[in-house]
Motif scaffolding. Structure first.
Motif, short mmCIF file in Angstrom:
data_model
loop_
_atom_site.label_atom_id
_atom_site.label_comp_id
_atom_site.label_asym_id
_atom_site.label_seq_id
_atom_site.Cartn_x
_atom_site.Cartn_y
_atom_site.Cartn_z
N LEU A 120 0.81 -1.05 -0.14
CA LEU A 120 -0.07 -0.11 0.13
C LEU A 120 1.02 1.32 -0.14
O LEU A 120 0.65 2.13 -0.57
CB LEU A 120 -1.00 -0.10 1.37
N MET A 121 1.92 1.28 0.72
CA MET A 121 2.88 2.46 0.84
C MET A 121 3.50 2.51 -0.54
O MET A 121 4.02 3.74 -0.74
CB MET A 121 3.84 2.16 1.90
N GLU A 122 3.71 1.48 -1.31
CA GLU A 122 4.45 1.52 -2.71
C GLU A 122 3.45 2.46 -3.79
O GLU A 122 4.03 3.31 -4.51
CB GLU A 122 4.67 0.08 -3.29
N GLN A 123 2.05 2.38 -3.44
CA GLN A 123 1.46 2.93 -4.10
C GLN A 123 1.04 4.41 -3.50
O GLN A 123 0.42 5.20 -4.23
CB GLN A 123 -0.25 2.14 -4.19
N ASN A 124 1.38 4.74 -2.50
CA ASN A 124 0.93 5.90 -1.72
C ASN A 124 2.22 6.59 -0.98
O ASN A 124 2.14 6.61 0.36
CB ASN A 124 0.08 5.58 -0.47
N PRO A 125 3.35 6.83 -1.78
CA PRO A 125 4.38 7.38 -1.02
C PRO A 125 4.46 8.58 -0.35
O PRO A 125 5.31 8.71 0.80
CB PRO A 125 5.48 7.36 -2.25
N TYR A 126 3.75 9.50 -0.82
CA TYR A 126 3.65 10.63 0.15
C TYR A 126 2.83 10.43 1.44
O TYR A 126 3.37 11.14 2.68
CB TYR A 126 3.07 11.94 -0.76
N VAL A 127 1.85 9.73 1.24
CA VAL A 127 1.17 9.27 2.53
C VAL A 127 2.14 8.71 3.64
O VAL A 127 2.22 8.89 4.77
CB VAL A 127 -0.18 8.59 2.28
N ALA A 128 3.02 7.87 3.11
CA ALA A 128 3.92 7.26 4.03
C ALA A 128 5.24 8.23 4.48
O ALA A 128 5.50 8.07 5.75
CB ALA A 128 4.75 5.88 3.18
N PHE A 129 5.51 9.08 3.54
CA PHE A 129 6.39 9.96 4.01
C PHE A 129 5.93 11.11 5.11
O PHE A 129 6.49 11.25 6.09
CB PHE A 129 6.80 10.77 2.93
N SER A 130 4.41 11.45 4.73
CA SER A 130 3.97 12.41 5.71
C SER A 130 3.99 11.63 7.09
O SER A 130 4.17 12.32 8.10
CB SER A 130 2.69 12.92 5.14
N ASN A 131 3.26 10.45 7.08
CA ASN A 131 3.21 9.77 8.56
C ASN A 131 4.42 9.49 9.00
O ASN A 131 4.73 9.82 10.40
CB ASN A 131 2.37 8.60 8.22
N ASN A 132 5.10 8.87 8.52
CA ASN A 132 6.37 8.15 9.02
C ASN A 132 7.69 9.10 9.24
O ASN A 132 8.36 8.89 10.38
CB ASN A 132 6.69 6.93 8.19
N VAL A 133 7.79 9.96 8.42
CA VAL A 133 8.96 10.91 8.41
C VAL A 133 8.43 12.08 8.98
O VAL A 133 9.09 12.45 10.23
CB VAL A 133 9.51 11.06 6.73
N LEU A 134 7.46 12.70 8.61
CA LEU A 134 7.08 14.14 9.12
C LEU A 134 6.54 14.10 10.30
O LEU A 134 6.74 14.67 11.34
CB LEU A 134 5.93 14.84 7.96
N GLY A 135 5.82 12.90 10.63
CA GLY A 135 5.29 12.76 12.06
C GLY A 135 6.24 12.45 13.03
O GLY A 135 6.20 13.10 14.00
N THR A 136 7.27 11.78 12.72
CA THR A 136 8.57 11.50 13.60
C THR A 136 9.32 12.82 13.72
O THR A 136 9.55 13.15 15.09
CB THR A 136 9.18 10.40 12.96
N LYS A 137 9.43 13.35 12.67
CA LYS A 137 10.19 15.06 12.91
C LYS A 137 9.46 15.73 13.95
O LYS A 137 9.98 16.43 14.70
CB LYS A 137 10.32 15.42 11.66
N TYR A 138 8.21 15.77 13.54
CA TYR A 138 7.26 16.91 14.65
C TYR A 138 7.59 16.20 16.03
O TYR A 138 7.64 17.10 16.73
CB TYR A 138 5.92 16.84 14.38
N LEU A 139 7.39 15.02 16.37
CA LEU A 139 7.41 14.55 17.65
C LEU A 139 8.75 14.62 18.21
O LEU A 139 8.83 14.90 19.31
CB LEU A 139 6.78 13.03 17.53
N VAL A 140 9.67 14.36 17.48
CA VAL A 140 11.23 14.52 18.23
C VAL A 140 11.36 16.02 18.25
O VAL A 140 11.90 16.14 19.51
CB VAL A 140 12.45 13.98 17.00
N ASP A 141 11.25 16.63 17.70
CA ASP A 141 11.34 18.16 17.91
C ASP A 141 10.68 18.66 19.00
O ASP A 141 11.37 19.50 20.00
CB ASP A 141 11.16 19.03 16.58
N LEU A 142 9.27 18.32 19.28
CA LEU A 142 8.63 18.90 20.14
C LEU A 142 8.91 18.22 21.52
O LEU A 142 8.98 18.79 22.64
CB LEU A 142 7.29 18.36 20.01
N ALA A 143 9.39 16.80 21.55
CA ALA A 143 9.74 16.18 22.76
C ALA A 143 11.12 16.96 23.32
O ALA A 143 11.21 17.11 24.69
CB ALA A 143 10.35 14.85 22.44
N GLU A 144 12.00 17.39 22.33
CA GLU A 144 12.99 18.15 22.92
C GLU A 144 12.59 19.41 23.38
O GLU A 144 13.16 19.79 24.55
CB GLU A 144 14.01 18.31 21.71
#
Length: 355
Positions: A120-144
């Motif tokens: 499914l993520m092969e077919q929806n790369p931006y969704v995978a990027f937004s959730n797995n990469v951007l979501g992690t970036k937001y959480l990591v930055d705010l945690a610090e």
């Protein structure tokens, strides 16, 4: 239908690892704990396990209102004295996460929210990027920013030398976590899973459904093999990691030898049916590997026999490349973004091997 411990051990061909829970009080007592993806298979099991240790406050964060409602209801019934707050939000929306950190004094974050379905993520790369990469970036930055004590991210063995969009996004997320740990007083670490047996969207529910309808069972390739762990083992590994984390580690459960998917299918048929259902080969799907690897050589993993864990050093990587992709991702077509994700994820790995 749920499987007994003995049945699970038969399916995966090894003994299930036991978790030696600490006595109370412990490092989780009197803490405010945020669990993202709390309504998912792993997130909800983490909630159940952590509630046993009597934290000060459990914050259940997820975007699926029904799944969050169900785990909240269950925890409220089983742990009547536990303070629980349920938050409907999405890690892809920075403001949703910021509201939580602003309102509550979070001590520990377990980041279980992710898109994990490879085809499914092969077919929806931006969704995978937004959730797995951007979501992690937001959480990591705010945690610090909000001085969280510990941050544990859940990843996958598909992040090692990734060939799929899902694996690439998780590899980049691992690198974001490692990069932040190198410059932060918060202890950031990653727990890397194999395939979680009977989790939502995994092969066991698919085989169950195929057995229910009289077969055939579909296996992609006769040599396709994976490392397997149970849902309880997965949640226990995450909690164990949070109790011993110093920052900058990769934790992986000792799952023994990999198991061929066709053997999983045969064992399930034996347990559920009479063992005579046909098995057919459907072909390797986009992004899939025949075999997974649990650790990169550069992570220099060491086995802790007493804890049934491999502990390695999380690899920092191409922070500039990650930031550039974050700012450019929306401009790419799906095909271009997939290529950029795989290039960045594998270049990050190669950089660390050189270093």
């Amino acid at each position: 239908m749920s499987f007994s411990k003995g049945e699970l051990e038969y399916i995966i061909g090894r003994e299930i690892k036991t978790f030696r829970a600490p006595t109370l009080p412990n490092a989780l007592s009197h803490k405010t704990i945020l669990i993202t993806g709390a309504g998912g298979t792993i997130g909800s099991e983490i909630c159940r396990q952590i509630a046993r240790f009597e934290p000060k406050h459990l914050i259940l964060f997820g975007h699926g209102e029904n799944s969050i409602y169900e785990i909240t209801k269950e925890l409220s019934r089983c742990f009547a004295k536990q303070k629980i707050t349920s938050v409907i939000g999405d890690v892809q929306h920075c403001e949703d996460i910021q509201r939580v950190f602003t309102k509550y004094d979070v001590d520990i974050v377990y980041h279980a929210a992710a898109h994990k379905h490879v085809p499914l993520m092969e077919q929806n790369p931006y969704v995978a990027f937004s959730n797995n990469v951007l979501g992690t970036k937001y959480l990591v930055d705010l945690a610090e920013d909000f001085a969280v004590e510990k941050f544990i991210m859940i990843s996958t063995d598909k992040a090692v030398a990734p060939t799929s969009v899902m694996g690439a996004t998780k590899k980049i997320a691992e690198t974001i976590v490692a990069n932040k740990n190198a410059e932060s007083r918060t202890s950031f670490a990653t727990v890397r899973f194999g395939n979680v047996l009977d989790s939502r969207g995994s092969v066991i529910p698919l085989f169950r459904e195929q057995i229910k309808h009289g077969g055939p069972l579909t296996v992609t390739h006769p040599e396709m093999a994976r490392f397997f762990m149970t849902i309880e083992e997965a949640a226990n590994l995450v909690i164990e990691a949070s109790l011993i984390v110093n920052g900058g580690e990769i934790f992986v459960l000792d799952m023994g030898a990999e198991v061929k998917i066709i053997n999983i299918a045969k064992r399930l048929v034996t347990l559920i049916d009479d063992g005579n259902l046909p098995i057919i080969f459907s072909g390797i799907r986009p992004g899939e590997k025949l075999h997974e690897v649990l650790m990169e050589e550069a992570e220099r993993a060491v086995k802790d026999t007493s804890l049934n864990l491999f502990i390695g050093k999380a690899l920092t990587g191409n922070e500039h490349g990650i930031e550039y992709l974050i700012h450019q991702a929306k401009k790419y077509s799906g095909f271009e973004l997939r290529a950029k994700l795989l290039e960045l994820a594998n270049t990050t790995s190669m950089l660390n091997e050189v270093l």
